[in-house]
Scaffold this motif. Structure first.
Motif, mmCIF file in Angstrom:
data_model
loop_
_atom_site.group_PDB
_atom_site.id
_atom_site.type_symbol
_atom_site.label_atom_id
_atom_site.label_comp_id
_atom_site.label_asym_id
_atom_site.label_seq_id
_atom_site.Cartn_x
_atom_site.Cartn_y
_atom_site.Cartn_z
ATOM 1 N N TYR A 60 0.795 -1.230 0.000
ATOM 2 C CA TYR A 60 0.000 0.000 0.000
ATOM 3 C C TYR A 60 0.824 1.275 0.000
ATOM 4 O O TYR A 60 0.306 2.339 -0.330
ATOM 5 C CB TYR A 60 -0.941 0.019 1.214
ATOM 6 N N CYS A 61 2.092 1.187 0.408
ATOM 7 C CA CYS A 61 2.896 2.400 0.584
ATOM 8 C C CYS A 61 2.879 3.256 -0.686
ATOM 9 O O CYS A 61 3.052 2.746 -1.792
ATOM 10 C CB CYS A 61 4.335 2.030 0.957
ATOM 11 N N GLU A 62 2.662 4.545 -0.495
ATOM 12 C CA GLU A 62 2.567 5.496 -1.612
ATOM 13 C C GLU A 62 3.850 5.536 -2.435
ATOM 14 O O GLU A 62 3.832 5.890 -3.599
ATOM 15 C CB GLU A 62 2.295 6.890 -1.039
ATOM 16 N N ARG A 63 4.981 5.179 -1.783
ATOM 17 C CA ARG A 63 6.253 5.211 -2.506
ATOM 18 C C ARG A 63 6.435 3.992 -3.396
ATOM 19 O O ARG A 63 7.479 3.840 -4.031
ATOM 20 C CB ARG A 63 7.412 5.283 -1.506
ATOM 21 N N PRO A 72 8.663 -0.182 3.506
ATOM 22 C CA PRO A 72 7.524 0.746 3.490
ATOM 23 C C PRO A 72 7.840 1.938 4.390
ATOM 24 O O PRO A 72 8.469 1.756 5.439
ATOM 25 C CB PRO A 72 6.371 -0.079 4.072
ATOM 26 N N CYS A 73 7.392 3.150 3.987
ATOM 27 C CA CYS A 73 7.825 4.352 4.718
ATOM 28 C C CYS A 73 7.162 4.465 6.083
ATOM 29 O O CYS A 73 7.746 4.969 7.027
ATOM 30 C CB CYS A 73 7.568 5.599 3.875
ATOM 31 N N GLY A 74 5.932 3.984 6.205
ATOM 32 C CA GLY A 74 5.232 4.089 7.486
ATOM 33 C C GLY A 74 4.697 5.486 7.763
ATOM 34 O O GLY A 74 4.045 5.711 8.778
ATOM 35 N N GLU A 75 4.967 6.419 6.846
ATOM 36 C CA GLU A 75 4.624 7.824 7.100
ATOM 37 C C GLU A 75 3.527 8.341 6.174
ATOM 38 O O GLU A 75 2.827 9.289 6.521
ATOM 39 C CB GLU A 75 5.865 8.719 6.870
ATOM 40 N N CYS A 76 3.417 7.739 4.981
ATOM 41 C CA CYS A 76 2.463 8.274 3.998
ATOM 42 C C CYS A 76 1.025 7.968 4.438
ATOM 43 O O CYS A 76 0.802 7.198 5.374
ATOM 44 C CB CYS A 76 2.753 7.679 2.616
ATOM 45 N N GLY A 77 0.069 8.556 3.733
ATOM 46 C CA GLY A 77 -1.331 8.365 4.092
ATOM 47 C C GLY A 77 -1.732 6.898 4.148
ATOM 48 O O GLY A 77 -2.229 6.422 5.177
ATOM 49 N N PRO A 78 -1.524 6.136 3.035
ATOM 50 C CA PRO A 78 -1.931 4.717 3.075
ATOM 51 C C PRO A 78 -1.218 3.931 4.176
ATOM 52 O O PRO A 78 -1.855 3.127 4.875
ATOM 53 C CB PRO A 78 -1.530 4.204 1.688
ATOM 54 N N CYS A 79 0.094 4.147 4.352
ATOM 55 C CA CYS A 79 0.815 3.437 5.423
ATOM 56 C C CYS A 79 0.156 3.728 6.766
ATOM 57 O O CYS A 79 -0.105 2.822 7.560
ATOM 58 C CB CYS A 79 2.289 3.870 5.486
ATOM 59 N N LYS A 80 -0.101 5.032 7.014
ATOM 60 C CA LYS A 80 -0.693 5.409 8.308
ATOM 61 C C LYS A 80 -2.054 4.758 8.501
ATOM 62 O O LYS A 80 -2.391 4.324 9.604
ATOM 63 C CB LYS A 80 -0.829 6.929 8.400
#
Ligand SMILES: [Zn+2]
Length: 370
Positions: A60-63, A72-80
């Motif tokens: 799902y990560c936006e990156r 996964p970044c854990g910071e983007c909208g989908p991750c959150k």
């Protein structure tokens, strides 16, 4: 849901020891080779569900799906949203999120297919989720934890859904006892096998969480490389518990006093009633005593002590270990008591009997002084 059970950022970190497996799955996803169902199997407590969560976050990560060496970044909208369990395209079936005193033993069909009656679940169901369109585009994931808890009716309902795969729907089934699944479910999934971790890795991991080094090494050994199992052992005070068992075996503690001390230990045991919590504690104590005696028996049959979880006991020169016949009858008694835990027999009484059987038959200095 308790704070402990709630998903947190840390639950979505790289799973100890399973990074390469997950990266392999991401590679497959990037190459467009993702099947519609994955079965994550392997021993309990080794981090399969963690691996499933991290893998899912990467989808799902936006990156984008993480390339080699990234995460996964854990910071983007989908991750959150995935971490906060608010992503509309993720549906998780997780009995452990139900508080222990309300948790049913089984995953019933009502979790998967809407039932008007005969259901202890009135929340959203998998079939309702699958009937919706993707909210954000891309994958829609159904993640089932402890698939082995699904009863036959529930498994059949899942099988029906697996037989009608929809595009961009991915099932991730996590399971520690594959033999409890319908063979047709396993054959409909691509199986991903997870292995136990090296004990040194579990030791370091426990030490980083503040567990003293010597204890961490023992817990890693007892858990045979399962971090979840080591944490359970820690929470259920098996270290202290084994201390009481060993003192009793050595004749260093009066058996009934040791049995009584066991009930004074704190520790986390689950059950819907006080009696059920007592039974859970008795189960842990008897399982541990059985494991210790079993390893003593195996060591006396010539198995190298280093290969055994409780092989260190062989070096103590215990009286029980010197008499194979008594060791065998004691082990049999413990197995009988273990079975009796499930009936209505008073757990403290069962443990009294167990501790009396463990104490040396010949009066020792300590016992003789009384
Ligand atoms: Zn992200």
């Amino acid at each position: 849901m308790t704070a402990e059970d709630a998903d947190s950022r840390e639950d979505f970190d790289e799973p100890l020891g399973h990074g390469p497996t997950v990266r392999g799955l991401w590679r497959a996803a990037r190459a467009g080779r993702m099947p519609h169902a994955l079965l994550f199997t392997g021993p309990a407590g080794i981090g399969k569900f963690r691996a499933a969560r991290w893998f899912m976050l990467g989808l799902y990560c936006e990156r984008g799906i993480p390339a080699e060496g990234s995460a996964p970044c854990g910071e983007c909208g989908p991750c959150k949203r995935v971490i906060a369990a608010s992503h509309l395209d993720v549906f998780t079936v997780d009995l452990l999120q139900t508080p222990a005193d309300e948790r049913p033993e089984e995953l019933k069909i009502g979790r998967f297919v809407r039932r008007e009656r005969d259901s202890d679940w009135d929340g959203p169901t998998v079939d309702e989720f699958l009937a919706l369109r993707a909210a954000e585009g891309g994958w829609r994931v159904v993640l089932v934890r402890e698939m082995e808890r699904a009863n036959v009716a529930a498994q059949n309902s899942i099988l029906k859904m697996l037989e009608e795969p929809a595009p961009w729907v991915l099932w991730i089934l996590e399971c520690s006892r594959k033999n409890d699944l319908l063979p047709t479910i396993a054959s409909r999934c691509v199986q991903v096998q997870f292995e136990r971790l090296p004990q040194t890795e579990v030791t370091s991991w426990l030490a980083a969480r503040g567990v003293a080094r010597e204890r961490a090494a023992q817990l890693a050994r007892w858990s045979r490389g399962s971090p979840g199992e080591a944490l359970r052992s820690l929470a259920q005070r098996e270290w202290e518990l084994r201390g009481l068992l060993v003192e009793t075996l050595r004749g260093g503690a009066p058996p009934l006093a040791a049995a009584a001390a066991l009930w004074e230990l704190d520790g986390t045991f689950e059950g819907k009633t006080a009696k059920a919590v007592e039974r859970a504690r008795a189960r842990t104590a008897l399982d541990l005593a059985i494991a210790c005696l079993r390893d003593l028996a195996l060591a006396s049959e010539g198995q190298p002590a280093d290969d055994l979880q409780h092989g260190d006991l062989a070096a103590l020169g215990l009286e029980l270990a010197r008499s194979p016949a008594r060791l065998r009858t004691t082990l049999e008694l413990l197995l009988d008591l273990r079975r009796d835990v499930e009936s209505n027999i008073d757990p403290p009484m069962l443990l009294d009997r167990a501790f009396l059987a463990l104490a040396p038959a010949v009066a020792t200095k300590t016992a003789g002084a009384r």
